[in-house]
Design an enzyme around this catalytic site. Structure first.
Site, mmCIF file in Angstrom:
data_model
loop_
_atom_site.group_PDB
_atom_site.id
_atom_site.type_symbol
_atom_site.label_atom_id
_atom_site.label_comp_id
_atom_site.label_asym_id
_atom_site.label_seq_id
_atom_site.Cartn_x
_atom_site.Cartn_y
_atom_site.Cartn_z
ATOM 1 N N ILE A 1 39.447 -58.434 36.608
ATOM 2 C CA ILE A 1 38.613 -58.175 37.894
ATOM 3 C C ILE A 1 37.764 -56.808 37.733
ATOM 4 O O ILE A 1 38.540 -55.840 37.666
ATOM 5 C CB ILE A 1 39.519 -58.262 39.164
ATOM 6 C CG1 ILE A 1 40.049 -59.599 39.342
ATOM 7 C CG2 ILE A 1 38.480 -57.903 40.280
ATOM 8 C CD1 ILE A 1 41.034 -59.820 40.605
ATOM 9 N N CYS A 2 36.587 -57.078 38.080
ATOM 10 C CA CYS A 2 35.534 -55.869 37.684
ATOM 11 C C CYS A 2 36.048 -55.099 36.587
ATOM 12 O O CYS A 2 35.747 -55.561 35.333
ATOM 13 C CB CYS A 2 35.836 -54.668 38.972
ATOM 14 S SG CYS A 2 34.561 -53.835 39.201
ATOM 15 N N GLN A 3 36.161 -53.820 36.581
ATOM 16 C CA GLN A 3 36.348 -52.930 35.388
ATOM 17 C C GLN A 3 37.722 -53.608 34.705
ATOM 18 O O GLN A 3 37.572 -53.489 33.490
ATOM 19 C CB GLN A 3 36.881 -51.438 35.739
ATOM 20 C CG GLN A 3 37.193 -50.741 34.774
ATOM 21 C CD GLN A 3 37.676 -49.128 35.279
ATOM 22 O OE1 GLN A 3 38.633 -49.104 36.061
ATOM 23 N NE2 GLN A 3 37.378 -48.155 34.528
ATOM 24 N N GLY B 1 38.244 -56.559 34.538
ATOM 25 C CA GLY B 1 37.555 -57.670 33.559
ATOM 26 C C GLY B 1 37.002 -57.067 32.285
ATOM 27 O O GLY B 1 37.259 -57.563 31.319
ATOM 28 N N MET C 1 36.054 -61.587 36.704
ATOM 29 C CA MET C 1 35.457 -61.982 38.035
ATOM 30 C C MET C 1 34.669 -60.650 38.191
ATOM 31 O O MET C 1 35.338 -59.468 38.023
ATOM 32 C CB MET C 1 36.494 -62.165 39.012
ATOM 33 C CG MET C 1 37.422 -63.318 39.028
ATOM 34 S SD MET C 1 38.519 -63.524 40.399
ATOM 35 C CE MET C 1 37.555 -63.525 41.786
#
Lengths: 356, 354
Positions: free
Chosen positions: A147-149, A151, A171
């Protein structure tokens, strides 16, 4: 053309008076509410190291998934956005679908973590977390959900340790850090990151919060609280609001060295897509990712613009690449009503189609 | 009409002041007993102070409402949109709230240097390191002054700090100038937006409706500015200048600490760096030592699995053959170097079927 403003004095007075009255009365409702709990889905710690904990999340039913999924969150903010409250929880929705969910809680870095590098995080902590889950299930490879960083970390990790990842879900994940609409990236281009980290050491959470507020200063620092007045008389809505406030401002400091590397290598040099990225002594080549990849981005994301995520398709090595556009923002993708209906089922179906 | 507007404004201002006073009294009541840490902690803000800072955004909204109301919106008997002077008078009411909001975020965050600046100067003066008279607020810090004598090094440090502070102040002024531009551009955008609300049925009929349009216009103008090359340059320069100031402040603070025998952050950092390096080496050695064993176990597991398959095959070939065939067909595509994960998947499937 008529006057576009049609506001009578008495009407304006009434509007202001109503606002004042609601605010004065509503402030009483804040008393005694205290800190709002997250969903606190039942969980068991299966691995811990320094400040990191890997949690096995427990659903109402036994998982039907053959391969467990490890959620890798960003170092900024906390992973509990994925398990915010009972009816807004990505974790619970995945568990309800039959997935076997683990997540990494990175903890709150302090001075002892000042010198942690990206190599320590990815080839150290993350690798050992993956091993802990793999060994628990006796599997060669598990699913990663970054997720985000987190990811971005998952992409790097998969490129460096492809044998340990079966399927990869990302994501709201930045891949191209230099898209023209990326405000955060724009702001850091002329910053002297060495001076910044040498001066601050660990980067304070309050400073990170300041940066995020400054992305939309009026909306995030004023309009949001004006709207709060309208729900001050609704205890449930008020609790939801306060819970989100808790998450937003409950931020860890950033370990200095890892922050230095991340800003330089990813934001300033955009090395992930240039192909010259190296974490520790290992090269990171997205072309090495031949696993199935599901890339979910948010169409109204003000932190990670959609194009920053969609760039993955051009660089990843897999032939099994799926993209899902979620109608919402960077946070809405976890907590909105639409997210509860769409996100977990989409992930579950995609994994099932790949025998996981 | 004008009397009606004045009367309304007077009533509103009195009402708004009373309400705000009531909020502040409420917040002060919530701040609890006096600080238990006594005299040394009197500079610490109390809970009510922090809460009041958070409430500042609502106060800013209250100010906005007041300014919008005092601009006499919607009350002109004639159409102000055809009178540029009237338009300007109305829109000028919106000049300050944006800048006030930004200033509010700055002062409430760790990034706001100004309030720290004053506190730090006071602390250093009390410690006796900045007692030389000279510049206003920063005694004896003229960068042009030649340094000499036993305090030469201290003078140089102070001059460097003064120069860094001046540079930061200059860049911060440029940054504030950009925010003022955002104000102006936002007002222009608001004007353009409102021009689209002139038709009957599209008119703005509430202060909140107008406020939301104002926020939209300001955010749009801000986003354009924040993504400009000029903003990027100034923002980067401002951060760098602030870090220069902070670094020099830290150096002087450390000097005082060393004289008092107090460990400094540099020393702690140095220890931390060495410790992390040792931990890294330890992990690498542990991994190297465990790898042969792990590899051996893995090899044995593979051999056992193969033996089990052979055994199963000898007992009932029909059960095993499809797996072997599937495995063969999976790899027999004529392409060398089939991805290892496919082999593993097949092996895993074979294991499951047993």
């Amino acid at each position: 053309m008529q006057n576009p403003l049609h506001i009578e004095p008495q009407q304006a007075f009434n509007e202001i008076a109503t606002f004042q009255r609601k605010l004065a009365a509503g402030l009483q409702n804040l008393r005694g509410l205290g800190e709002q709990d997250y969903a606190n889905t039942p969980r068991e710690a299966i691995h811990s190291e320094d400040k990191l904990t890997v949690w096995h999340m427990k659903g109402h039913h036994k998982p039907t998934a053959k391969v467990p999924t490890l959620i890798v969150y960003a170092l900024v903010n906390t992973v509990w956005m994925t398990d915010l409250q009972d009816d807004r929880s990505l974790v619970r929705n995945l568990l309800d679908q039959g997935e076997d969910v683990y997540l990494i809680d990175w903890g709150y870095p302090d001075g002892a973590d000042r010198w942690l590098t990206l190599d320590d995080y990815l080839n150290g902590y993350l690798d050992r977390a993956v091993d802990a889950v793999r060994h628990r299930h006796g599997l060669d490879a598990i699913n990663l959900l970054g997720i985000c960083q987190g990811g971005t970390f998952s992409l790097c990790y998969t490129a460096m340790h492809p044998e340990k990842v079966k399927n990869l879900v990302t994501m709201v994940t930045p891949v191209d850090f230099r898209t023209s609409d990326n405000m955060l990236s724009h702001w850091v281009q002329n910053m002297d990151i060495d001076l910044f980290v040498d001066t601050l050491g660990n980067v304070p959470a309050a400073l990170m919060n300041w940066v995020y507020l400054m992305l939309k200063p009026l909306r995030l620092n004023q309009q949001k609280y004006v709207s709060l007045v309208d729900i001050l008389d609704n205890p449930q809505e008020l609790k939801n609001f306060l819970r989100m406030e808790r998450w937003i401002f409950d931020s860890p400091d950033q370990a200095g060295e890892a922050f230095r590397e991340f800003i330089k290598l990813f934001f300033q040099q955009n090395s992930l897509i240039k192909g010259d990225l190296q974490i520790g002594k290992q090269p990171v080549d997205l072309g090495m990712i031949t696993q199935p990849v599901l890339n979910i981005f948010a169409t109204q994301d003000h932190l990670v613009p959609p194009d920053a995520s969609r760039a993955l398709q051009q660089h990843v090595g897999t032939t099994d690449y799926t993209e899902v556009a979620f109608k919402g923002g960077h946070i809405g993708i976890y907590v909105s009503g639409r997210a509860q209906r769409e996100v977990a089922p989409a992930i579950h179906q995609w994994l099932r189609e790949r025998g996981a | 009409m004008a009397d009606q507007a004045n009367e309304f404004l007077k009533d509103y201002q009195a009402f708004a002041q009373q309400s705000w006073d009531a909020w502040m009294r409420y917040l002060q009541q919530q701040s609890g007993p006096s600080n238990p840490f006594g005299v040394g902690a009197t500079a610490m803000p109390q809970q009510g102070d922090f809460l009041a800072r958070s409430m500042a955004s609502l106060k800013a909204y209250g100010n906005w409402l007041q300014q919008a109301a005092s601009a006499g919106l919607g009350q002109q008997p004639t159409n102000p949109w055809q009178q540029p002077a009237a338009m300007q008078a109305f829109l000028s009411a919106f000049n300050q709230p944006f800048a006030q909001t930004i200033a509010g975020i700055d002062s409430a965050s760790a990034f706001g240097l100004d309030h720290q600046w004053q506190a730090w100067l006071q602390a250093m003066q009390q410690a006796g390191t900045m007692g030389v008279p000279g510049m206003a607020g920063m005694p004896g810090l003229s960068p042009q002054m030649a340094a000499f004598g036993i305090t030469r090094e201290v003078q140089l440090d102070q001059q460097a700090l003064a120069a860094a502070m001046q540079k930061y102040a200059q860049i911060n002024a440029r940054y504030q100038g950009l925010l003022q531009k955002v104000n102006a551009q936002g007002i222009t955008k608001l004007q353009e937006t409102l021009a689209q609300h002139g038709e009957p049925g599209k008119q703005v009929e509430s202060l909140k409706g107008l406020y939301d349009l104002w926020v939209d216009a300001m955010e749009e103008a801000y986003a354009e500015m924040a993504l400009s090359q000029e903003f990027r340059d100034v923002f980067g320069a401002m951060v760098n200048a602030q870090m220069d100031v902070r670094k020099l402040q830290q150096q002087q603070t450390e000097q005082v600490c060393r004289e008092l025998g107090i460990p400094t952050r540099s020393e702690v950092d140095s220890l931390g760096k060495r410790l992390q390096q040792v931990r890294r080496e330890l992990k690498t050695r542990e991994q190297a030592q465990s790898t042969p064993e792990a590899s051996l176990v893995h090899t044995l597991q593979v051999e056992i699995a193969a033996l089990k398959r052979e055994l199963a095959a000898s007992k009932g070939e029909t059960k095993v053959r499809p797996i072997e065939q599937a495995s063969g067909s999976g790899n027999g595509n004529g392409k060398p170097g089939t991805p290892s994960r496919r082999t593993k998947a097949t092996r895993s499937a074979a294991g499951k079927r047993k």
